[in-house]
Every structure is written in structure tokens, then in C-alpha cells.
Design an enzyme around this catalytic site. Structure first.
Site, PDB file in Angstrom:
ATOM      1  CG  HIS A 131      -1.770   1.143   1.386  1.00 41.18           C
ATOM      2  ND1 HIS A 131      -1.890   2.072   2.525  1.00 41.18           N
ATOM      3  CD2 HIS A 131      -2.608   1.733   0.359  1.00 41.18           C
ATOM      4  CE1 HIS A 131      -2.627   2.786   2.313  1.00 41.18           C
ATOM      5  NE2 HIS A 131      -3.187   2.947   1.025  1.00 41.18           N
ATOM      6  CB  CYS A 155       0.938   1.934   8.207  1.00 45.74           C
ATOM      7  SG  CYS A 155       2.718   1.921   8.496  1.00 45.74           S
ATOM      8  CG  HIS A 156      -2.465   3.056   5.857  1.00 47.15           C
ATOM      9  ND1 HIS A 156      -1.106   3.186   5.609  1.00 47.15           N
ATOM     10  CD2 HIS A 156      -2.929   4.427   6.384  1.00 47.15           C
ATOM     11  CE1 HIS A 156      -0.726   4.342   5.547  1.00 47.15           C
ATOM     12  NE2 HIS A 156      -1.769   5.148   5.880  1.00 47.15           N
ATOM     13  N   GLY A 157      -3.795  -1.052   7.697  1.00 47.79           N
ATOM     14  CA  GLY A 157      -4.609  -1.979   8.505  1.00 47.79           C
ATOM     15  C   GLY A 157      -4.877  -3.138   7.355  1.00 47.79           C
TER      16      GLY A 157
END
Length: 191
Positions: A131, A155-157
Site C-alpha cells: 500500500h 499503518c493502514h490495516g
């Protein structure tokens, strides 16, 4: 066409040469040659500075001893300044990864496509989330492996399964499998 006779020339002027280079031609050839050498002297260093640096070339390939990695365990190493996860999957993890139909995945790949033939338990992949480049958790002892028992990017799952395939979250692709080869049963060469 009349030829020029020496008697028809004004006093003090020599007849033009019949063939060969005149002085002006020689100066043009010399100027173009000098410009060509100058251009090469500028272009060669510019192209050469785009080559990889010595420290990158030194890490073009590495060998990793995997003899101490027990089934179900993994290690993190570094190659080209990026983390690499090497994991020895258990038979249960291999079976679980093989149960998932590739067509149901966002980035469809089977475990066999991500490992070497006859070594399906050894998973080698870059430890970089696809990502935004964070380092996922799950390779170390006691780290959060996420809901699919693989890797979890804090960081963003993004959640990856035990085969490093994206299953949930914003990451668009599976964890990248670098070029690698088994030098022996206990040594892997990456790169």
C-alpha cells in the site's frame, strides 16, 4: 569548360589545388572532431553516474542460512536495504493456504506460485506493504499476525494471509516475492 592557365592568374596568386583537402576543410574536420571528443567527455560521466553505487552492487545478492528456522517460525533479514521475511510454514499453514481459491483473492496467486517446487513450506517475500511501504508485523515471535494468521500492516490495516496474499485492507497487491534460489537444503540465495 575552360581550364585555368597559370598565365591567367593575377600576380602572387597560386592556382587552386585540383584535389585533396583545402585548409578550410581541414579546420572543419578538426573542429567537428574536437566537438565530438568534448561531447563524449561530458556524456560518459553523466551516463556512468546512473549506474548503481558500490554498496548496492555489493548487496545484489545475499545468501541466507535457513537451517535454524524451525517449522512455524520465520526470520527477518535485509536485502538491498529492504526487509525480507523468510518463513518455514507448518503443514497446517500450507494446507490452510491451499484451501483458499485463488479466484477469490484480490491479487490471485496460489501458494505454489509464490514458492519453489518441492519447497512449498519455505516462503520468501519482501517485508514491505504494497500500500504505502510500511513494514508489516507477523514475522517475529508474538507479533500481531492479523485475522488471517499471516501479516498485519499497522499503518493502514492491510491484512495478509500465511502465504503473504492480501486479504483485507487498502493494499492492492500481495507481498512481493523476490528472485531467489535454493543453493542447498539449508541455504537460500536472494537476488
Amino acid at each position: 569548360m575552360a581550364t585555368l592557365d597559370q598565365t591567367d592568374l593575377p600576380p602572387g596568386e597560386a592556382p587552386p589545388p585540383e584535389h585533396g583537402l583545402r585548409r578550410r576543410d581541414w579546420l572543419n574536420v578538426a573542429a567537428v572532431s574536437f566537438a565530438g571528443v568534448g561531447a563524449a567527455a561530458i556524456v560518459i560521466p553523466l551516463v556512468n553516474q546512473m549506474n548503481p553505487s558500490a554498496d548496492v552492487l555489493a548487496l545484489a545478492s545475499i545468501e541466507v542460512d535457513i537451517s535454524k528456522i524451525e517449522s512455524g517460525m520465520g526470520i527477518k533479514t535485509s536485502w538491498r536495504k529492504q526487509p525480507v521475511f523468510i518463513r518455514n510454514l507448518t503443514p497446517a499453514e500450507v494446507a490452510s493456504a491451499n484451501k483458499v481459491p485463488a479466484s477469490s483473492l484480490r491479487d490471485p496467486q496460489t501458494l505454489a506460485e509464490r514458492t519453489k517446487e518441492g519447497k512449498q513450506n519455505w516462503l520468501v517475500q519482501l517485508g514491505v506493504c504494497t500500500h504505502l511501504g510500511c513494514i508489516p508485523l507477523g514475522i517475529g515471535e508474538g507479533e500481531n499476525k492479523g485475522p488471517f494468521n499471516g501479516y498485519f500492516c499497522p499503518c493502514h490495516g492491510s491484512a495478509y494471509d500465511e502465504a503473504g496474499r492480501i486479504r483485507q485492507g487498502p493494499a492492492p497487491k500481495n507481498l512481493v516475492v523476490p528472485d531467489y534460489a535454493f543453493k542447498s537444503d539449508t541455504v537460500i540465495q536472494i537476488g
